[in-house]
Design an enzyme around this catalytic site. Structure first.
Site, PDB file in Angstrom:
ATOM      1  N   CYS A 187      -1.550   3.632   8.146  1.00 23.23           N
ATOM      2  CA  CYS A 187      -0.427   2.898   7.572  1.00 23.23           C
ATOM      3  C   CYS A 187      -0.353   1.493   8.174  1.00 23.23           C
ATOM      4  CB  CYS A 187       0.872   3.638   7.855  1.00 23.23           C
ATOM      5  SG  CYS A 187       0.948   5.242   7.077  1.00 23.23           S
ATOM      6  N   CYS A 237       2.953   7.969   2.526  1.00 27.64           N
ATOM      7  CA  CYS A 237       3.416   6.838   3.336  1.00 27.64           C
ATOM      8  C   CYS A 237       3.748   5.705   2.367  1.00 27.64           C
ATOM      9  CB  CYS A 237       2.297   6.456   4.299  1.00 27.64           C
ATOM     10  SG  CYS A 237       2.679   5.035   5.315  1.00 27.64           S
ATOM     11  N   GLU A 273       0.825  -1.197   0.000  1.00 25.67           N
ATOM     12  CA  GLU A 273       0.000   0.000   0.000  1.00 25.67           C
ATOM     13  C   GLU A 273       0.868   1.259   0.000  1.00 25.67           C
ATOM     14  OE1 GLU A 273      -1.347  -0.679   3.943  1.00 25.67           O
ATOM     15  OE2 GLU A 273       0.438   0.269   4.731  1.00 25.67           O
ATOM     16  N   CYS A 316       5.691  -7.979  14.590  1.00 21.83           N
ATOM     17  CA  CYS A 316       5.152  -7.302  15.784  1.00 21.83           C
ATOM     18  C   CYS A 316       3.706  -7.753  16.031  1.00 21.83           C
ATOM     19  CB  CYS A 316       5.204  -5.792  15.604  1.00 21.83           C
ATOM     20  SG  CYS A 316       6.882  -5.187  15.348  1.00 21.83           S
ATOM     21  N   CYS A 371       0.667  -5.604  14.678  1.00 23.14           N
ATOM     22  CA  CYS A 371       0.763  -5.138  13.294  1.00 23.14           C
ATOM     23  C   CYS A 371       0.222  -6.189  12.337  1.00 23.14           C
ATOM     24  CB  CYS A 371       2.226  -4.831  12.960  1.00 23.14           C
ATOM     25  SG  CYS A 371       2.478  -4.375  11.229  1.00 23.14           S
ATOM     26  N   SER A 428      10.241   2.839  16.350  1.00 22.72           N
ATOM     27  CA  SER A 428       9.013   2.285  16.920  1.00 22.72           C
ATOM     28  C   SER A 428       9.343   1.634  18.257  1.00 22.72           C
ATOM     29  CB  SER A 428       8.411   1.268  15.951  1.00 22.72           C
ATOM     30  OG  SER A 428       8.028   1.922  14.771  1.00 22.72           O
ATOM     31  N   LEU A 429       9.029   2.317  19.319  1.00 22.60           N
ATOM     32  CA  LEU A 429       9.443   1.884  20.653  1.00 22.60           C
ATOM     33  C   LEU A 429       8.397   0.959  21.280  1.00 22.60           C
ATOM     34  CD1 LEU A 429      12.107   2.666  21.937  1.00 22.60           C
ATOM     35  CD2 LEU A 429      10.928   4.475  23.186  1.00 22.60           C
ATOM     36  N   HIS A 430       7.226   1.474  21.526  1.00 27.12           N
ATOM     37  CA  HIS A 430       6.044   0.705  21.953  1.00 27.12           C
ATOM     38  C   HIS A 430       6.102   0.104  23.347  1.00 27.12           C
ATOM     39  CE1 HIS A 430       4.885   1.232  17.870  1.00 27.12           C
ATOM     40  NE2 HIS A 430       5.719   0.351  17.387  1.00 27.12           N
ATOM     41  N   CYS A 459       6.362  -8.574   6.293  1.00 27.87           N
ATOM     42  CA  CYS A 459       7.467  -8.141   7.154  1.00 27.87           C
ATOM     43  C   CYS A 459       7.875  -9.303   8.037  1.00 27.87           C
ATOM     44  CB  CYS A 459       7.037  -6.956   8.016  1.00 27.87           C
ATOM     45  SG  CYS A 459       8.367  -6.337   9.090  1.00 27.87           S
ATOM     46  N   SER A 472      11.212   4.959   9.211  1.00 27.66           N
ATOM     47  CA  SER A 472      10.678   4.434  10.474  1.00 27.66           C
ATOM     48  C   SER A 472      11.179   3.011  10.644  1.00 27.66           C
ATOM     49  CB  SER A 472       9.146   4.446  10.430  1.00 27.66           C
ATOM     50  OG  SER A 472       8.616   3.844  11.587  1.00 27.66           O
ATOM     51  N   ASN A 508      -4.731   0.558  15.619  1.00 26.95           N
ATOM     52  CA  ASN A 508      -5.724   0.242  14.609  1.00 26.95           C
ATOM     53  C   ASN A 508      -6.029  -1.249  14.751  1.00 26.95           C
ATOM     54  OD1 ASN A 508      -7.312   0.638  12.374  1.00 26.95           O
ATOM     55  ND2 ASN A 508      -5.709   1.772  11.313  1.00 26.95           N
ATOM     56  N   GLY A 544       6.332  -3.255   5.843  1.00 17.33           N
ATOM     57  CA  GLY A 544       7.717  -3.702   5.810  1.00 17.33           C
ATOM     58  C   GLY A 544       8.640  -2.930   6.723  1.00 17.33           C
ATOM     59  N   GLU A 545       9.802  -3.540   6.956  1.00 19.10           N
ATOM     60  CA  GLU A 545      10.836  -2.919   7.788  1.00 19.10           C
ATOM     61  C   GLU A 545      11.900  -2.374   6.825  1.00 19.10           C
ATOM     62  OE1 GLU A 545      11.667  -1.917  10.935  1.00 19.10           O
ATOM     63  OE2 GLU A 545      13.416  -1.304   9.788  1.00 19.10           O
TER      64      GLU A 545
END
Ligand code: SAH
Ligand code: SF4
Length: 354
Positions: A347, A105, A92, A116, A119, A220-222, A112, A198, A304, A166-167
């Site tokens: 995203c 984006c 996307e 995660c 995700c 991306s800490l989270h 990926c 990112s 999301n 993706g990473e």
């Protein structure tokens, strides 16, 4: 022999390609401008190139982005595209217009491998890396589509965020020429501060990016500790928080902005409690004393939801309380707006939808 896709080259690569055709390097600049600034696909349009070169190009090269599966235009001007990457898979891109900027984006991989928990891309697993042409082609396609759609000759996309599927730092070699094309004055001329990579925290590649092409960095800490982050972002087991934060600090010496953005996806009851905020403040405190001023900003992302995750979005009051704790401790914190909700355009959330 397959035609060479010219979207695969940054300007240096295109110059080398032109030399292989027996052409002077400066021809590459003209060609690069036709492709990226004018959105040309047909070599016959390129009126300032010699006919003989146009004929050579027509026989060996092409300018081709991924095929579009679908395009949705939201009431707020957000546009979402799904691109076909073959074998029934898709990636996307999302365009998000704001008063003072237009952000695209962009995806870097189909699927990926990081996996995660929160995700949907991670839940799909890894399919394949995108090529440089497929990465930069998202910008090429979107920019020239939007100019036609909005009936303008002006640049529409001012910012790129590598926050699609993706990473990006696990597809580094293909990402790098794409970034260079985005930045180059003869390409899209985007400022380094307006191109953001990112990452979930691929430490060695953060170091390479600092040397090769320092753009704005979002991490991306989270989670505020390794035990929780190991669960949410499995890559943490390889590159734990201390190593990641050290890499962030070193990145700042090269970064075009004097701060790193930490993304934090707010998950109900998992990482959104006051004790998590306090732990986060302590986690970054040692770094703050070394740097002058603001060295990081927090971006709290509303989760999301998707069914397979088993996770839920934190409620607005919880998010606000969390943001207040960070702000009161002197950490600049924003809560991300959700945009394009009517087309499900957050995203990382698109390719799984019907
Ligand atoms: N792989 C990179 C970039 C793509 S993901 C990374 O992880 O940083 C872009 C951002 O979307 C990341 O911050 C990611 O954590 C976030 N994200 C992923 N799934 C999400 C979800 N379901 N809801 C909200 N944000 C999500
Ligand atoms: Fe991959 Fe980023 Fe999704 Fe994690 S959040 S699975 S790193 S795309």
């Amino acid at each position: 022999m397959d035609a060479v896709n010219l979207l695969d080259f940054d300007l240096d690569g295109l110059a080398a390609f032109c030399e292989r055709l027996g052409e002077k390097r400066f021809r590459a600049t003209q060609l690069f401008r036709w492709i990226h600034q004018r959105g040309a696909t047909d070599f016959d349009e390129m009126s300032d190139l010699a006919k003989s070169l146009r004929a050579k190009l027509a026989g060996t090269a092409e300018i081709r982005a991924l095929p579009v599966i679908s395009e949705h235009i939201s009431a707020d001007g957000t546009v979402k595209w799904l691109f076909d990457v073959g074998d029934g898979n898709a990636v996307e891109s999302v365009f998000i217009p704001e008063d003072d900027r237009g952000t695209l984006c962009v995806s870097s991989q189909a699927g990926c491998a990081v996996g995660c928990r929160f995700c949907s891309t991670g839940h799909q697993g890894f399919t394949r890396n995108l090529s440089t042409a497929e990465i930069v082609g998202q910008l090429w396609f979107a920019e020239h589509f939007l100019r036609r759609h909005l009936k303008t000759d002006e640049r529409v996309i001012s910012n790129v965020v590598m926050m699609g599927m993706g990473e990006p730092l696990q597809n580094y070699d293909r990402l790098l020429p794409a970034l260079r094309t985005m930045l180059h004055d003869h390409g899209y001329g985007l400022s380094r501060r307006r191109v953001t990579v990112s990452t979930s925290g691929v430490v060695p590649m953060i170091e390479r990016l600092a040397r090769d092409c320092p753009v704005a960095l979002a991490v991306s800490l989270h989670a505020p500790n390794d035990a929780l982050r190991d669960q949410l972002v499995p890559l943490n087991r390889k590159y734990p928080l201390a190593e990641l934060l050290d890499a962030c600090e070193r990145y700042l010496e090269h970064a075009p902005r004097d701060f790193i953005t930490f993304e934090y996806c707010m998950l109900d009851g998992v990482n959104d409690q006051p004790e998590h905020a306090r732990e986060l403040i302590e986690l970054v405190r040692p770094y703050r004393s070394k740097a002058s001023g603001v060295w990081c900003k927090f971006n709290l992302i509303p989760f999301n939801p998707f069914p397979a995750s088993g996770l839920h979005r934190s409620d607005a009051a919880t998010v606000q309380a969390f943001a207040r704790l960070l702000n009161e401790a002197g950490l600049v914190t924003t809560v991300r707006k959700t945009r394009g909700d009517d087309i499900d355009a957050a995203c990382g959330q698109l390719a799984n939808q019907d």
